[in-house]
Design a protein around this motif. Structure first.
Motif, PDB file in Angstrom:
ATOM      1  N   ARG B  69      38.741  34.270  29.400  1.00 49.09           N
ATOM      2  CA  ARG B  69      37.635  33.307  29.422  1.00 49.09           C
ATOM      3  C   ARG B  69      36.601  33.604  30.491  1.00 49.09           C
ATOM      4  O   ARG B  69      35.414  33.413  30.282  1.00 49.09           O
ATOM      5  CB  ARG B  69      38.167  31.892  29.593  1.00 49.09           C
ATOM      6  CG  ARG B  69      38.958  31.667  30.885  1.00 49.09           C
ATOM      7  CD  ARG B  69      39.434  30.224  30.960  1.00 49.09           C
ATOM      8  NE  ARG B  69      40.187  29.957  32.166  1.00 49.09           N
ATOM      9  CZ  ARG B  69      41.464  30.246  32.350  1.00 49.09           C
ATOM     10  NH1 ARG B  69      42.130  30.838  31.369  1.00 49.09           N
ATOM     11  NH2 ARG B  69      42.076  29.976  33.468  1.00 49.09           N
ATOM     12  N   ILE B  81      33.773  27.050  31.255  1.00 52.64           N
ATOM     13  CA  ILE B  81      34.858  28.041  31.230  1.00 52.64           C
ATOM     14  C   ILE B  81      36.123  27.276  31.565  1.00 52.64           C
ATOM     15  O   ILE B  81      36.334  26.899  32.716  1.00 52.64           O
ATOM     16  CB  ILE B  81      34.611  29.176  32.236  1.00 52.64           C
ATOM     17  CG1 ILE B  81      33.292  29.896  31.920  1.00 52.64           C
ATOM     18  CG2 ILE B  81      35.755  30.161  32.236  1.00 52.64           C
ATOM     19  CD1 ILE B  81      32.904  30.967  32.917  1.00 52.64           C
ATOM     20  N   LEU B 128      57.086  34.089  32.823  1.00 52.83           N
ATOM     21  CA  LEU B 128      56.526  35.418  32.615  1.00 52.83           C
ATOM     22  C   LEU B 128      56.991  36.109  31.336  1.00 52.83           C
ATOM     23  O   LEU B 128      56.322  36.963  30.812  1.00 52.83           O
ATOM     24  CB  LEU B 128      56.886  36.293  33.810  1.00 52.83           C
ATOM     25  CG  LEU B 128      56.235  35.798  35.078  1.00 52.83           C
ATOM     26  CD1 LEU B 128      56.874  36.433  36.270  1.00 52.83           C
ATOM     27  CD2 LEU B 128      54.758  36.085  35.030  1.00 52.83           C
ATOM     28  N   CYS B 285      41.262  47.092  53.433  1.00 54.78           N
ATOM     29  CA  CYS B 285      42.511  46.878  54.173  1.00 54.78           C
ATOM     30  C   CYS B 285      43.665  47.280  53.268  1.00 54.78           C
ATOM     31  O   CYS B 285      43.444  47.584  52.102  1.00 54.78           O
ATOM     32  CB  CYS B 285      42.615  45.424  54.616  1.00 54.78           C
ATOM     33  SG  CYS B 285      43.082  44.285  53.305  1.00 54.78           S
ATOM     34  N   PRO B 286      44.912  47.268  53.775  1.00 52.69           N
ATOM     35  CA  PRO B 286      45.999  47.736  52.907  1.00 52.69           C
ATOM     36  C   PRO B 286      46.288  46.826  51.711  1.00 52.69           C
ATOM     37  O   PRO B 286      47.149  47.121  50.910  1.00 52.69           O
ATOM     38  CB  PRO B 286      47.213  47.767  53.853  1.00 52.69           C
ATOM     39  CG  PRO B 286      46.673  47.732  55.216  1.00 52.69           C
ATOM     40  CD  PRO B 286      45.374  47.010  55.142  1.00 52.69           C
ATOM     41  N   ASN B 287      45.597  45.693  51.598  1.00 53.90           N
ATOM     42  CA  ASN B 287      45.867  44.808  50.471  1.00 53.90           C
ATOM     43  C   ASN B 287      45.382  45.396  49.148  1.00 53.90           C
ATOM     44  O   ASN B 287      45.900  45.072  48.093  1.00 53.90           O
ATOM     45  CB  ASN B 287      45.204  43.454  50.713  1.00 53.90           C
ATOM     46  CG  ASN B 287      45.785  42.393  49.825  1.00 53.90           C
ATOM     47  OD1 ASN B 287      46.996  42.285  49.700  1.00 53.90           O
ATOM     48  ND2 ASN B 287      44.943  41.625  49.177  1.00 53.90           N
ATOM     49  N   HIS B 288      44.380  46.268  49.191  1.00 51.74           N
ATOM     50  CA  HIS B 288      43.834  46.913  48.007  1.00 51.74           C
ATOM     51  C   HIS B 288      43.544  45.937  46.884  1.00 51.74           C
ATOM     52  O   HIS B 288      44.109  46.034  45.794  1.00 51.74           O
ATOM     53  CB  HIS B 288      44.776  48.007  47.496  1.00 51.74           C
ATOM     54  CG  HIS B 288      44.936  49.140  48.461  1.00 51.74           C
ATOM     55  ND1 HIS B 288      43.871  49.885  48.903  1.00 51.74           N
ATOM     56  CD2 HIS B 288      46.030  49.636  49.086  1.00 51.74           C
ATOM     57  CE1 HIS B 288      44.311  50.807  49.754  1.00 51.74           C
ATOM     58  NE2 HIS B 288      45.609  50.667  49.892  1.00 51.74           N
ATOM     59  N   CYS B 289      42.701  44.960  47.144  1.00 54.04           N
ATOM     60  CA  CYS B 289      42.332  43.984  46.119  1.00 54.04           C
ATOM     61  C   CYS B 289      41.725  44.706  44.924  1.00 54.04           C
ATOM     62  O   CYS B 289      40.960  45.652  45.084  1.00 54.04           O
ATOM     63  CB  CYS B 289      41.298  42.999  46.664  1.00 54.04           C
ATOM     64  SG  CYS B 289      41.946  41.855  47.857  1.00 54.04           S
ATOM     65  N   GLU B 290      42.083  44.235  43.726  1.00 55.95           N
ATOM     66  CA  GLU B 290      41.484  44.818  42.531  1.00 55.95           C
ATOM     67  C   GLU B 290      40.257  43.989  42.183  1.00 55.95           C
ATOM     68  O   GLU B 290      40.358  42.860  41.747  1.00 55.95           O
ATOM     69  CB  GLU B 290      42.485  44.799  41.380  1.00 55.95           C
ATOM     70  CG  GLU B 290      43.616  45.775  41.605  1.00 55.95           C
ATOM     71  CD  GLU B 290      44.891  45.341  40.930  1.00 55.95           C
ATOM     72  OE1 GLU B 290      44.849  44.461  40.063  1.00 55.95           O
ATOM     73  OE2 GLU B 290      45.942  45.877  41.298  1.00 55.95           O
ATOM     74  N   ARG B 307      39.890  39.037  47.906  1.00 57.00           N
ATOM     75  CA  ARG B 307      40.464  37.911  48.623  1.00 57.00           C
ATOM     76  C   ARG B 307      39.701  37.602  49.905  1.00 57.00           C
ATOM     77  O   ARG B 307      39.905  36.582  50.512  1.00 57.00           O
ATOM     78  CB  ARG B 307      41.923  38.189  48.959  1.00 57.00           C
ATOM     79  CG  ARG B 307      42.831  38.018  47.771  1.00 57.00           C
ATOM     80  CD  ARG B 307      44.253  38.290  48.174  1.00 57.00           C
ATOM     81  NE  ARG B 307      44.827  37.113  48.792  1.00 57.00           N
ATOM     82  CZ  ARG B 307      46.007  36.619  48.450  1.00 57.00           C
ATOM     83  NH1 ARG B 307      46.714  37.187  47.522  1.00 57.00           N
ATOM     84  NH2 ARG B 307      46.490  35.562  49.065  1.00 57.00           N
ATOM     85  N   GLU B 309      35.865  38.534  52.434  1.00 56.23           N
ATOM     86  CA  GLU B 309      34.430  38.801  52.289  1.00 56.23           C
ATOM     87  C   GLU B 309      34.165  40.299  52.129  1.00 56.23           C
ATOM     88  O   GLU B 309      33.153  40.700  51.588  1.00 56.23           O
ATOM     89  CB  GLU B 309      33.649  38.300  53.515  1.00 56.23           C
ATOM     90  CG  GLU B 309      33.762  36.822  53.763  1.00 56.23           C
ATOM     91  CD  GLU B 309      35.059  36.476  54.477  1.00 56.23           C
ATOM     92  OE1 GLU B 309      35.497  37.280  55.308  1.00 56.23           O
ATOM     93  OE2 GLU B 309      35.646  35.427  54.171  1.00 56.23           O
TER      94      GLU B 309
END
Lengths: 362, 315
Positions: B69, B81, B128, B285-290, B307, B309
């Motif tokens: 959506r 939405i 899931l 950072c090591p979080n590697h946001c997609e 996650r 700025e």
């Protein structure tokens, strides 16, 4: 070898704990790297598969800290499977080939001051009982004030006009507190920020939505582990009530437990381990105080909460309280969580509107 | 004439409806998503445009729901939405104001919605696992060499449905293979599969929920009369299936679009624009946001997934 101390993350409590460790030992305390996907990936790779998710986060924290040069690790314990965390984590880390000292500060379910004193005396032979008590008291007040300020913020953060105004306020508060030297200045800082927090401009409607946030302690307190649920709720302009915080767990709970037991006598005869019984009591409390809904979080496989779930469901059904359950594990798909949360928000809004309208009809 | 468009983009199929101001369906379209929501929506828009060509209508609002959506909503500049649960509840209520229970089984998720006096009081979605959903049925149909559309009629001919373990898809499948080798009749096995879907749903998604009438059964699987009969047998009451049951989510989002309309006219020519999406991994950072970036004709129109700025700075 120079000793470098480290401990796993738990929300904002890293600041008071760091301060306490510094005051007690005068050694270097490492800032454990913030929790990221890498942390949880490291944790789940090395942890037993079916263990609850805080274990994996803690283990990931330890590994990342060890990589940065930490060599004295702290872990607490007690309540549930958390009792075994320290021992199992130590074994896993030793198998991975790290060299370190592992210290468990709350063994056997209770904080024992004498034991604690000896632990820190070993780390810092110059430690006197006087400085020990002073540092503990300072930490006690620090945590209390932090929790108190948090509570005020939770009531108002969803309605802030300037974005992140409260976040900035809290960060400044923490910065000043960590610099302060004694309880007197700490108290002064707290009252200053309490006043400030009430001056932050908000736009709060009288009949806003109010949601109680209950469940297992780690997923309640560590915002990474609950996918920043509180932030999301605030974005929906919801007032939040969260019960679990460190001051509750460390001292308030023990004082409060007999009272809670009496209140939920109808549903539970015994405690359920960890915060199981507390959560049953909280459902009743939230209903009594006019809250609109409840969100319950737990890690997958959290035994005390699984025991409490059927009871909570029954109570919520009897009290006609909408309740949403989340079970968190290491997966990082947040779309499912957003969908459920949005639907829950719609449910609460529509219900509230209907109640409001029927008030005028009669 | 004023009209509103609602689109429901599911994992398996994409549904679109155009409604008038009285919530009547003027045109509808139902196509496979085939793993490409953007193309599927373009196809749906194409079909809808053809159907309403000779009518003089102005689309004043677009609503989207379903798992894609946000992507499609951004693409079409939607004014609403909304999640599937709200959309389904609102869509169904417009046709059945006294509905109390909505059972919904889709391609890879299933949900139950309980209502009281036209208000959602409780809901649940499957966890899931995809056990007991449409994708399970279609994969088993493939194994048996039958078109999934013929499943229902064949199931109805069976008098003794085979007992098939319902808890888990993997176990159900091995149980199924075992039953085939034992020599059970195909129609009994098919009927057994329908029962396993229904009882899996009641034991997992609807666990602890009080199911009372009027009950509506929706989603792609509701087209399978074998599963409908299984539900009726297990619940021992009548279960309704609406002919437009698969469109309820789209209908609901069209109604929501009507409520939130900004009175801007939606042009079908939008489907000729080129839309691109790209998944970028933030290296801040090591979080590697997609981070998902969506571009219209080469221009970035929106991005999400970061996650902090930092993520918004990289592109």
């Amino acid at each position: 070898m120079k000793k470098v101390l480290a401990f796993p993350h738990l929300g904002d409590y890293k600041h008071p704990i760091k301060k306490l460790l510094q005051d007690l030992t005068h050694l270097e305390v490492l800032d454990t790297p913030p929790i990221t996907k890498k942390t949880i990936a490291l944790g789940s790779k090395n942890a037993p598969d079916s263990v609850c998710v805080p274990f994996k986060y803690n283990l990931g924290n330890f590994i990342e800290a060890l990589e940065l040069g930490a060599n004295v690790l702290f872990q607490a314990g007690g309540g549930c499977r958390y009792r075994y965390y320290a021992e199992v984590q130590e074994t896993i880390l030793r198998d991975l080939g790290y060299d370190f000292t592992f210290i468990q500060i709350i063994g056997r379910d209770h904080l024992r001051f004498k034991e604690l004193y000896h632990i820190f005396k070993n780390l810092n032979p110059k430690l006197t009982k006087r400085t020990f008590i002073k540092a503990l008291l300072f930490a006690f007040f620090y945590i209390t004030y932090l929790d108190k300020l948090d509570e005020i913020i939770r009531h108002r953060v969803g309605f802030e006009i300037e974005e992140n105004a409260f976040l900035k306020l809290k960060n400044n508060f923490i910065k000043e507190c960590s610099k302060s030297k004694n309880i007197f200045t700490l108290t002064k800082i707290y009252y200053k920020y309490k006043k400030k927090s009430k001056k932050v401009k908000i736009k709060k409607p009288k009949n806003c939505l109010k949601v109680g946030f209950i469940g297992e302690l780690y997923t309640a307190m560590e915002s990474f582990a609950n996918y920043e649920l509180e932030k999301k709720l605030a974005k929906y302009h919801i007032e939040i009530k969260r019960f679990t915080n460190l001051s509750y767990l460390l001292w308030k709970k023990a004082l409060f437990l007999p009272f809670m037991k009496r209140k939920v006598k109808k549903y539970c005869k015994y405690t359920l381990g960890a915060d199981g019984l507390d959560n049953v009591y909280r459902v009743l409390w939230l209903k009594k105080h006019g809250y609109d809904g409840i969100i319950h979080t737990k890690p997958t496989g959290c035994t005390p909460e699984i025991g409490a779930l059927p009871i909570i469901m029954k109570v919520a059904k009897e009290e006609k309280m909408p309740i949403l359950f989340f079970s968190f594990d290491e997966q990082s798909g947040i779309e499912g969580i957003n969908t459920r949360l949005e639907a829950f928000y719609d449910l609460l809004t529509l219900k509230k509107e209907e109640e409001y309208e029927s008030l005028f009809r009669n | 004439m004023k009209a509103y468009l609602g689109i429901d983009i599911g994992s398996i199929s994409t549904k679109g409806v155009i409604i008038d101001e009285e919530n009547r369906i003027l045109a509808s379209s139902y196509l496979w998503t085939e793993g490409n929501p953007i193309q599927a929506v373009k196809n749906v828009l194409n079909e809808l445009e053809k159907k309403v060509k000779d009518k003089d209508i102005k689309i004043l609002g677009v609503g989207t729901t379903g798992s894609a959506r946000k992507l499609i909503g951004t693409m079409l500049g939607a004014c609403s939405i909304k999640n599937e649960i709200t959309a389904h509840a609102i869509g169904t209520l417009s046709k059945y104001p006294s509905v109390r229970t909505i059972l919904e089984i889709g391609g890879q998720d299933s949900k139950i919605i309980l209502l009281e006096d036209g208000i959602v009081t409780d809901y649940a979605m499957n966890t899931l696992c995809a056990a007991g959903t449409g994708s399970f049925l279609s994969s088993q149909a493939k194994r048996l060499g039958i078109d999934v559309k013929d499943f229902g009629p064949i199931a109805l001919t069976s008098k003794h449905p085979t007992n098939i373990a319902a808890r888990c898809t993997v176990f159900a499948e091995s149980d199924l293979v075992h039953k085939i080798q034992m020599g059970y009749e195909k129609k009994d096995i098919i009927a057994g599969l329908c029962y396993s879907v229904a009882s899996n749903y009641l034991n997992n998604v609807a666990k602890g929920k009080k199911i009372v009438g009027q009950i509506l059964f929706q989603g792609g699987v509701s087209k399978n009369i074998g599963v409908k009969k299984a539900f009726e047998d297990l619940l021992k009451t009548e279960v309704l299936v609406d002919a437009d049951g698969h469109l309820m989510g789209a209908l609901g989002s069209a109604i929501l679009a009507k409520k939130n309309s900004k009175n801007e006219v939606f042009a079908f020519s939008l489907k000729n624009s080129k839309f691109e999406t790209a998944g970028i991994e933030c290296k801040g950072c090591p979080n590697h946001c997609e981070v998902i970036v969506i571009k219209k004709d080469g221009r970035k129109i929106d991005s999400w997934g970061n996650r902090c700025e930092k993520g918004s700075l990289i592109h």
